[in-house]
Design an enzyme around this catalytic site. Sequence first.
Site, PDB file in Angstrom:
ATOM      1  N   ASP A 291      29.498 -29.599  22.629  1.00 27.96           N
ATOM      2  CA  ASP A 291      28.669 -28.468  22.226  1.00 27.96           C
ATOM      3  C   ASP A 291      27.641 -28.990  21.220  1.00 27.96           C
ATOM      4  O   ASP A 291      27.667 -30.147  20.808  1.00 27.96           O
ATOM      5  CB  ASP A 291      29.530 -27.316  21.670  1.00 27.96           C
ATOM      6  CG  ASP A 291      28.794 -25.983  21.762  1.00 27.96           C
ATOM      7  OD1 ASP A 291      27.558 -25.984  21.978  1.00 27.96           O
ATOM      8  OD2 ASP A 291      29.418 -24.927  21.609  1.00 27.96           O
TER       9      ASP A 291
HETATM   10  C1  NOJ Z   1      26.106 -23.559  21.130  1.00 24.35           C
HETATM   11  C2  NOJ Z   1      26.991 -22.660  21.939  1.00 24.35           C
HETATM   12  O1  NOJ Z   1      28.302 -22.675  21.423  1.00 24.35           O
HETATM   13  C3  NOJ Z   1      27.037 -23.032  23.406  1.00 24.35           C
HETATM   14  O2  NOJ Z   1      27.756 -22.046  24.083  1.00 24.35           O
HETATM   15  C4  NOJ Z   1      25.662 -23.174  23.961  1.00 24.35           C
HETATM   16  O3  NOJ Z   1      25.729 -23.503  25.317  1.00 24.35           O
HETATM   17  C5  NOJ Z   1      24.911 -24.226  23.180  1.00 24.35           C
HETATM   18  N1  NOJ Z   1      24.826 -23.828  21.778  1.00 24.35           N
HETATM   19  C6  NOJ Z   1      23.496 -24.454  23.722  1.00 24.35           C
HETATM   20  O4  NOJ Z   1      22.714 -23.352  23.494  1.00 24.35           O
END
Ligand code: NOJ
Length: 754
Positions: A291
């Site tokens: 993430d």
């Molecule tokens: C953080 C989020 O937790 C995740 O779900 C997302 O895909 C990414 N940012 C990218 O935006």
Amino acid sequence: MRREWIALTALLSIYIFSTSCSTESNTDKAQYRIDSLVSVMTLEEKVGQLNFPVGDLFNTGPTVRTAESARFDEQIRAGKITGLFNVHGAAYTARLQKIAVEESRLGIPLLFGADVIHGFKTVMPLPLAEAASWDLQAIEQSARVAAIESTAAGINFNFAPMVDISRDPRWGRISEGAGEDPYLGSLVAAARVRGFQGQSLADANSMAACVKHFAAYGAPFGGRDYNTVDMSLLSLHETYLPPYKAAVEAGSATVMTSFNELNGVPATANKYLLQEVLRKQWGFQGMVVSDWQSIGEMLEHGYVADSIQAGKLAIEAGTDMDMMADIYLKKIPDMVRNKQLKVEVLDEAVKRVLKLKMDLGLFDNPYQYSDVEREKKDIRSEDNLKAAHDIAKKSIVLLKNENALLPLKKDLKKIALIGPLANNKEDMNGSWSFFGEAQHPISILEGLQSKVSSTTKITYAQGCNLYDNSTALFNEAVAAAKQADVVIMALGESAPMNGEGASRSDINLPGVQQALLEAIHQTGKPIVVLLLNGRPLTLQWMDLNIPAIVETWTLGSQAGLAVADVVFGDYNPSGKLPVTFPRTVGQIPVFYNHKHTGRAYQGEHEKESLKDRVYRSRYRDVPNSPLYPFGYGLSYSTFEYSNLQVSAAKLKKSESLEVSIEVTNTSAVDGEEVVQLYLRDKVASVTRPVKELKDFQKVLIKAGEKKTLTFTLDINDLSFYNADLKWVAEPGQFEVMVGGNSQETLNTLFELIE
Ligand code: NOJ
């Protein structure tokens, strides 16, 4: 030297770009192509394939990036990035792709990622809302539409579905998942993967799904986003892992790790999760992405001393791609040179990324996702809007309808429509809808207006703002209510009140909306409350005082139409809650598939003597039961359940059991019912929940009609993870429960024998 490379590259590209590898028989060929490519890559080019930065169109994390386009061009040319996320647009992505393919040394095409969580430009209901439809076909179709639209605009890698089970409505991201139940959650997860990935990943309108957030991200302490997760392995396997597993089994091409630590180890470097469970037990062969900065955040977790250690532990655990931390890019080449990391580990990760690109057909046609013509034709097409309307009306849950106040007649003389969400378009799109334009959705006011007779007057009054404490608009709203035959109020949360980083400690109506509701209630007029929100709210007062309550969640582009369908009876509501609604925030976590305790309290709070109540597992101030249980939802029809039968009193492990039930529509209107089957294993080597959903059928039953439904249970339905995490079924008595929600069921027993 440069010239040699060019010659080599030319040869490779002829080979790599000329052979299709979309069929099974081409698997070896594809592997050979990937191996050949890796064998000529420099260390820097390899880490480039693992480096996934955010683009410059919008931001979904704490690192602000603006006006970086020029730098991206340069990075792409230098092979330093594998793709970009948060970019879209056929022309724009084609321009970037051209640089990668024509101007970088190896010509490796780019991935374009995005969070297409619930639709692209045609915005679908929030995932939690869609789960309330219990309609897997409609959910799959919604994901398909999202894929058709976003792939036309260049996106080939979708950061969805989010399948995190959550029992905590304080957690803002509960809106992005399918609720609290592992069984329903698993079916929804698989449906969404099928929808995104279509028939074949190589098709121009299919995109790679990314099941997230692995794992157990939906169980942070206190419901506070990103917080610590600590749970038994039994709970993990029994409750939280099944939807990820189902998504993997449905073929999800990628997995995203979660921000949280799990039992002391951050998910991004968690070998148990990424190697033992994901790859070994489930056989996942796809690509794992971190993430946003979660590799770097291991420093803050106190799990690693520096970014070198972070990179090493993450890649060695099996996190192939680095989203936004820049650690792989900056640290790994030297780590390999210094023998801190084996090149084989790096190569494995690179190969998985290249395999993904190959499976997406990018080596065959790098521009297939950037189609200006298709972008014009496919986005917000009539069919797509129709699909959005269909799933939106199916997502609505009727929570209360005293004296059949709903549906309303279309020729009422005067309706007052009150509330901060009544004449609001932007918030209909909901959280995670960067692509949906603010002016597009149909507001509640527009939807209602489109249905009423020419003699009906709808008076709109905002009544208050969503959050602040001003009561300045109350008088105008009260005056409108006084004039009306019926008052409709649209209350709830704004789009940013749920989603990432949107945890709440109080889940009442925000701002002065409750006070507004009470002021309108004082007028004595019949009130219909339309709730717009992305999580369960605490609604005790409303449930006690307001005759009709409709949970409309956040329904996207066609919100107003879908709501009006239900309000005026053009659609008979059929949704059921995929998550429990607590009475008070203090009951959280409250969920239907809990365990029995040694001192269970099932009584009715007020009716029992103090003696019977004291030494029991209960609260002194509220009943244990929720306000609205899992699986609950009313219809304009009424259904009666009778004659629950099992095909045998005893069942061998090799046999299956038929469970039948009669459901009668005792009303004068046709309606759909979600008939739910729950099981309880009465005695087991590890204690079992009081009930677990095992099957359901959504059926249309005509007015006055009686239908007999049959479910088939087999050994798998009776199995569970024992103390050694083995999937077993143990002989003994089982209770089978069938009904229209998790609380009101008909029950009978059968026995499993050896
Ligand atoms: C953080 C989020 O937790 C995740 O779900 C997302 O895909 C990414 N940012 C990218 O935006």
